[in-house]
Design a protein around this motif. Sequence first.
Motif, PDB file in Angstrom:
ATOM      1  N   ASP A   1      36.515  42.807  42.040  1.00 32.11           N
ATOM      2  CA  ASP A   1      35.046  43.234  41.982  1.00 32.11           C
ATOM      3  C   ASP A   1      35.095  44.978  41.946  1.00 32.11           C
ATOM      4  OD1 ASP A   1      34.112  40.835  41.987  1.00 32.11           O
ATOM      5  OD2 ASP A   1      34.188  40.678  44.268  1.00 32.11           O
ATOM      6  N   THR A   2      36.024  45.480  42.774  1.00 29.53           N
ATOM      7  CA  THR A   2      35.879  46.910  42.675  1.00 29.53           C
ATOM      8  C   THR A   2      37.442  47.608  42.351  1.00 29.53           C
ATOM      9  OG1 THR A   2      36.506  46.886  45.055  1.00 29.53           O
ATOM     10  CG2 THR A   2      34.060  47.255  44.442  1.00 29.53           C
TER      11      THR A   2
ATOM     12  N   THR B   1      34.682  46.389  35.127  1.00 33.52           N
ATOM     13  CA  THR B   1      34.187  46.679  36.263  1.00 33.52           C
ATOM     14  C   THR B   1      34.691  48.148  36.458  1.00 33.52           C
ATOM     15  OG1 THR B   1      34.608  44.758  37.409  1.00 33.52           O
ATOM     16  CG2 THR B   1      34.119  46.720  38.706  1.00 33.52           C
TER      17      THR B   1
ATOM     18  N   SER C   1      33.646  53.794  39.374  1.00 37.50           N
ATOM     19  CA  SER C   1      32.777  54.679  40.154  1.00 37.50           C
ATOM     20  C   SER C   1      31.629  54.620  39.141  1.00 37.50           C
ATOM     21  CB  SER C   1      33.355  55.978  40.403  1.00 37.50           C
ATOM     22  OG  SER C   1      33.720  56.631  39.176  1.00 37.50           O
TER      23      SER C   1
ATOM     24  N   GLY D   1      31.785  49.115  40.590  1.00 40.20           N
ATOM     25  CA  GLY D   1      32.128  47.990  41.511  1.00 40.20           C
ATOM     26  C   GLY D   1      31.767  46.610  41.502  1.00 40.20           C
ATOM     27  N   LYS D   2      31.232  46.340  40.174  1.00 39.27           N
ATOM     28  CA  LYS D   2      30.602  45.403  40.136  1.00 39.27           C
ATOM     29  C   LYS D   2      31.160  44.726  38.563  1.00 39.27           C
ATOM     30  CE  LYS D   2      26.701  42.071  41.023  1.00 39.27           C
ATOM     31  NZ  LYS D   2      25.391  42.125  41.411  1.00 39.27           N
TER      32      LYS D   2
END
Length: 319
Positions: A60-61, A271, A274, A207-208
Amino acid sequence: MNTGLRITTFAAALAATFGAAYGVGQGVGPVVADNPPKHEGEHTRPAPEGKKGGGHAGHDTPPAGGLQISEGGYTLDLQTPRVTAGEQADLRFTVRDAGGRAVTAYQREHDKELHLIVASRDLATYRHLHPTRAADGTWSTPVDLPRAGGYRVFADFTPAGKDAENLTLGADLAASGPYQARQLPPESTTARVDGYEVRLTGALRPGKAGELKLKVSRDGKPVTDLQPYLGAYGHLVALRSGDLAYLHVHPNGEPGDGTTRPGPDISFTATAPSSGSYRLFLDFRHDGKVHTAAFTARAGGAAPESATPEGHADDGHGH
């Protein structure tokens, strides 16, 4: 040696050092730090080959890759730190293990043991190269960089071994000659290259995980017979503007899996590590040739509704 003489000698040496540094700076453009900043965690790992959603965006991140010259006990030893802009040179490097030994065994991923990316600091020039490895572990490939300035070299590989993990190591490369910086191209959802038009839908999200879909057409007609390239119908690299953090993503699905079509759409799951601006480089093969479409996208901001189409990466790249 008396105190006055020691001070005079030190001052002369200091002046000579700064004078040499200034001369190098004038010749090769901006100087990049020898010790790049560490990224905030481990590099994300790919899903197993053949699994849908594979690539370097499985978490996810995911943190950014390519910001370190050493990671996980491996070091990128770039033996050609400088080249001359506009002249072909032989780029040589070695991957070394924790004991300083050259690595000679790798896992093949997407048809290659190692993927080499070279990008300029202003992201105007991009190369995806396929070096060859000698028996002693030394990699080499010809490279011709068109403009002077700072570049980043990325080696993307997985060492041989049952528990080995994928790594992306980075090192700085300088191209000497008259230097002129370029601004990052504006955000765009359309790129034109070699008579093809590629449209981007979806957005990078910090982050997604999110889907990026690229649609290839030529002469206003969808291209439905893309050819496999590196084991897929498309190959996507994203570099963050500023520090050139590396996000290497492979498409959802692969040729021959019974569900993935050869165009016009190529789908990726990505993903962003940042918020910020990213440069996306899509490689695809059609009619026996590899083409590169380049986009500027922003993570953490709305994609533009319309934008002037931009072309491929500056003067293309080698395969």
